[in-house]
Design an enzyme around this catalytic site. Structure first.
Site, PDB file in Angstrom:
ATOM      1  CE  LYS A  59       4.921  -4.519   8.182  1.00  0.00           C
ATOM      2  NZ  LYS A  59       4.736  -5.787   7.736  1.00  0.00           N
ATOM      3  NE  ARG A 158       0.126 -11.431   6.004  1.00  0.00           N
ATOM      4  CZ  ARG A 158       0.734 -10.691   6.580  1.00  0.00           C
ATOM      5  NH1 ARG A 158       0.379 -10.075   7.571  1.00  0.00           N
ATOM      6  NH2 ARG A 158       2.201 -10.597   6.372  1.00  0.00           N
ATOM      7  CE1 TYR A 290     -12.796  12.201  33.038  1.00  0.00           C
ATOM      8  CE2 TYR A 290     -11.294  11.607  31.638  1.00  0.00           C
ATOM      9  CZ  TYR A 290     -12.011  12.362  31.953  1.00  0.00           C
ATOM     10  OH  TYR A 290     -12.323  13.653  31.300  1.00  0.00           O
ATOM     11  CG  MET A 338      -8.551  12.037  24.399  1.00  0.00           C
ATOM     12  SD  MET A 338     -10.133  12.988  23.497  1.00  0.00           S
ATOM     13  CE  MET A 338     -11.513  12.056  23.697  1.00  0.00           C
TER      14      MET A 338
HETATM   15  C1  LIG Z   1       6.172  -6.425   8.035  1.00  0.00           C
HETATM   16  C2  LIG Z   1       6.534  -7.459   7.318  1.00  0.00           C
HETATM   17  C3  LIG Z   1       7.982  -7.584   7.488  1.00  0.00           C
HETATM   18  C4  LIG Z   1       8.885  -6.979   8.643  1.00  0.00           C
HETATM   19  O1  LIG Z   1       8.586  -7.745   9.928  1.00  0.00           O
HETATM   20  P1  LIG Z   1       9.395  -7.280  11.317  1.00  0.00           P
HETATM   21  O2  LIG Z   1       8.899  -8.427  12.056  1.00  0.00           O
HETATM   22  O3  LIG Z   1       9.084  -5.991  11.683  1.00  0.00           O
HETATM   23  O4  LIG Z   1      10.970  -7.398  11.106  1.00  0.00           O
HETATM   24  C5  LIG Z   1       8.693  -8.516   6.744  1.00  0.00           C
HETATM   25  N1  LIG Z   1       7.860  -9.140   5.761  1.00  0.00           N
HETATM   26  C6  LIG Z   1       6.509  -8.988   5.600  1.00  0.00           C
HETATM   27  C7  LIG Z   1       5.874  -9.810   4.499  1.00  0.00           C
HETATM   28  C8  LIG Z   1       5.990  -7.916   6.330  1.00  0.00           C
HETATM   29  O5  LIG Z   1       4.515  -7.960   6.074  1.00  0.00           O
END
Ligand SMILES: *Cc1c(COP(=O)(O)O)cnc(C)c1O
Length: 397
Positions: A59, A158, A290, A338
Site C-alpha cells: 500500500k 477500525r 531560516y 523547502m
Molecule cells: C499496513 C497493514 C499491514 C502491514 O503492516 P506492517 O506493520 O507494515 O507490516 C498488515 N495488515 C493490515 C490490515 C494493514 O493495514
C-alpha cells in the site's frame, strides 16, 4: 494542457518547450534495491511454519518504494499475495500487469466500487453484512464467485465485524451462493509494544479472541479459508501468530517495527541520496538558514544539499540528523528548508560540488535508518517512509 489556456497569449510559450528528460540523479532521489526486497521476503518466509503464506503489503506506493517494483521483487522472493489499501492502488497494479491475488485492506462499500473491484479481480475486505449482500448480488449477476476476505474487529476498533455478531453473520454469509470466502482476518493494534511477547499482552488477548471466534464457527470444516492476523510485528512475535498467512509491510522493506530482538537478517531496500550543490565558508557567530536557529561557533565550511521538506524530509528533523559522505557522517545544521538543507563539513577536503551524499541507507559500514529519523522526529518509521514525495525519482537497482 488546460482548455482555459488554449487561446491565451501564453499558449505558444507553453507548448513550444519540448520536454527534456533529466538525469534522475541530478538533484535528489530514492534508490530501491529489488534484491533487498526479494531477500527480505525469503528471509521472513524461512521463519514461517510450513505452508504459511506471505502477503506482501504494498500500500501507499509500496511504502514509498514504488508498488509495482516492490510487487515484482516480492513475488520473486516467494510472496503469494499482495495487499493494498485502496481500490485505486489495486487497479494500478492490475494495469501494470500484476496477476497475483490482491486484497484491498481498506473498506469498499458502494455497489459501483465493489463492481470495479470484482471486475478487476481484486478481493475486498468485508466488515459488514450489507457489503456482503451486494457482493453476492454482483457474483450472481456476472455468474462468477466473488472472492472476499471477512474481517473481525478483535480490538483495533477500525474495520471488521463486531465480535458479538460475527458468528451470526458468518452463518448467513457461508450460505451465499455467489461468494467465496477466501480469508478471515483480524488486525493487531499493539504487536510492536515491548510486552507483546507476554501471555497477558493485548496482542495475545486479540489472538485468543480471534481463536475463540474461529472455533465458534467451526473453522476446521472450512480448510480452504485462509486465516490471517499478523502484520510485521505480529509475525516477529512467533509461530502462534502466523496462522495460514502473514501480512508483511515494514519488515519486507528491511526495517524492524519493534524493540525486541530477532535473528532475521533484513536489508534496507531504500537509499535516499542527494547532491552537494554548493560549498561555502562562513565566519564564526553566523546564523545558518531560516530563523537563525543555528549559529556557528567557529569558522565553518558548509555544504548545501539539494533536498528539503518539499521532498518529504520533516522540518522537525532540523539539527537532528546526519548525512553520510564516503563513509563519514556530517551533521545537518540550521532549519531544513523547502528544497535545500545545509551540512557542516568543516575539516573535510574530499567533498566537492556534485558529490553524492546519503541521507538514508548504508555506506562503507555507516548506516542511517528511517527508524533513527522516526525516533528523532517522535514518530514511527512507517510515516517517515510514506512521507517521500513524487518529486524524488525512484531509481530501481
Ligand atoms: C499496513 C497493514 C499491514 C502491514 O503492516 P506492517 O506493520 O507494515 O507490516 C498488515 N495488515 C493490515 C490490515 C494493514 O493495514
Amino acid at each position: 494542457m488546460q482548455s482555459g489556456l488554449k487561446n491565451s497569449k501564453y499558449e505558444s510559450q507553453i507548448v513550444s518547450h519540448p520536454l527534456v528528460s533529466i538525469d534522475p540523479t541530478q538533484r535528489a532521489w530514492i534508490e530501491v534495491s529489488g534484491q533487498s526486497i526479494e531477500h527480505n521476503v525469503r528471509e521472513i518466509k524461512s521463519f514461517l511454519t510450513n505452508g504459511c503464506q506471505f502477503m506482501a503489503v504494498v500500500k501507499a506506493d509500496g511504502y514509498g518504494h514504488d508498488a509495482k517494483f516492490v510487487s515484482i521483487n516480492a513475488i520473486k522472493g516467494g510472496a503469494d499475495k499482495l495487499g493494498v489499501a485502496t481500490l485505486q492502488e489495486g487497479l494500478h497494479l492490475r494495469s501494470e500487469g500484476i496477476k497475483e491475488p490482491i486484497l484491498v485492506l481498506g473498506n469498499i462499500y458502494t455497489r459501483k466500487d465493489l463492481i470495479i473491484c470484482f471486475r478487476n479481480n481484486l478481493m475486498p475486505t468485508i466488515s459488514d453484512i450489507k457489503q456482503c449482500i451486494i457482493c453476492n448480488q454482483i457474483g450472481e449477476k456476472y455468474k462468477k464467485l466473488f472472492h472476499v476476505h471477512l474481517k473481525i474487529d478483535t480490538g483495533m476498533s477500525r474495520l471488521g465485524f463486531d465480535t458479538n455478531n460475527f458468528v451470526k453473520y458468518f452463518q448467513k454469509i457461508i450460505s451465499f451462493e455467489n461468494i467465496k470466502i477466501d480469508g478471515i482476518y483480524s488486525h493487531l493494534s499493539t504487536a510492536d509494544s515491548l510486552d507483546a511477547l507476554d501471555k497477558s499482552s493485548f496482542a495475545n488477548k486479540q489472538r485468543r479472541t480471534f481463536l475463540q471466534l474461529l472455533s465458534n464457527i467451526s473453522i476446521k470444516k472450512y480448510p480452504n479459508i485462509k486465516i490471517h492476523l499478523a502484520n510485521s510485528a505480529g509475525t516477529l512475535i512467533g509461530n502462534e501468530f502466523h496462522f495460514d498467512m502473514v501480512r508483511v509491510g515494514l519488515c519486507m522493506y528491511g526495517y524492524k517495527p519493534s524493540q525486541y530482538q530477532t535473528n532475521l537478517k533484513l536489508k534496507a531496500a531504500m537509499s535516499l541520496k542527494s547532491k552537494v550543490s554548493f560549498i561555502r565558508l562562513v565566519d564564526k557567530k553566523v546564523g545558518v538558514s531560516y530563523g537563525k536557529n543555528f549559529i556557528t561557533r567557529k569558522k565553518t565550511k558548509l555544504a548545501v544539499i539539494s533536498i528539503g521538506y518539499a521532498d518529504g524530509i520533516y522540518r522537525t528533523l532540523s539539527n537532528k540528523i546526519s548525512l553520510i559522505h564516503k563513509g563519514k557522517m556530517y551533521p545537518q545544521i540550521g532549519s531544513i528548508t523547502m528544497d535545500q538543507l545545509m551540512i557542516d563539513i568543516t575539516g573535510a577536503n574530499d567533498i566537492n560540488v556534485g558529490d553524492t551524499v546519503l541521507l538514508l541507507g548504508c555506506d562503507e559500514g555507516k548506516c542511517i535508518s528511517p527508524v533513527d529519523w522516526a525516533d528523532a522526529a517522535s514518530t514511527i518509521p512507517w510515516e517517515i517512509l510514506c512521507a517521500f514525495k513524487n518529486r524524488l525519482p525512484r531509481v530501481q537497482i
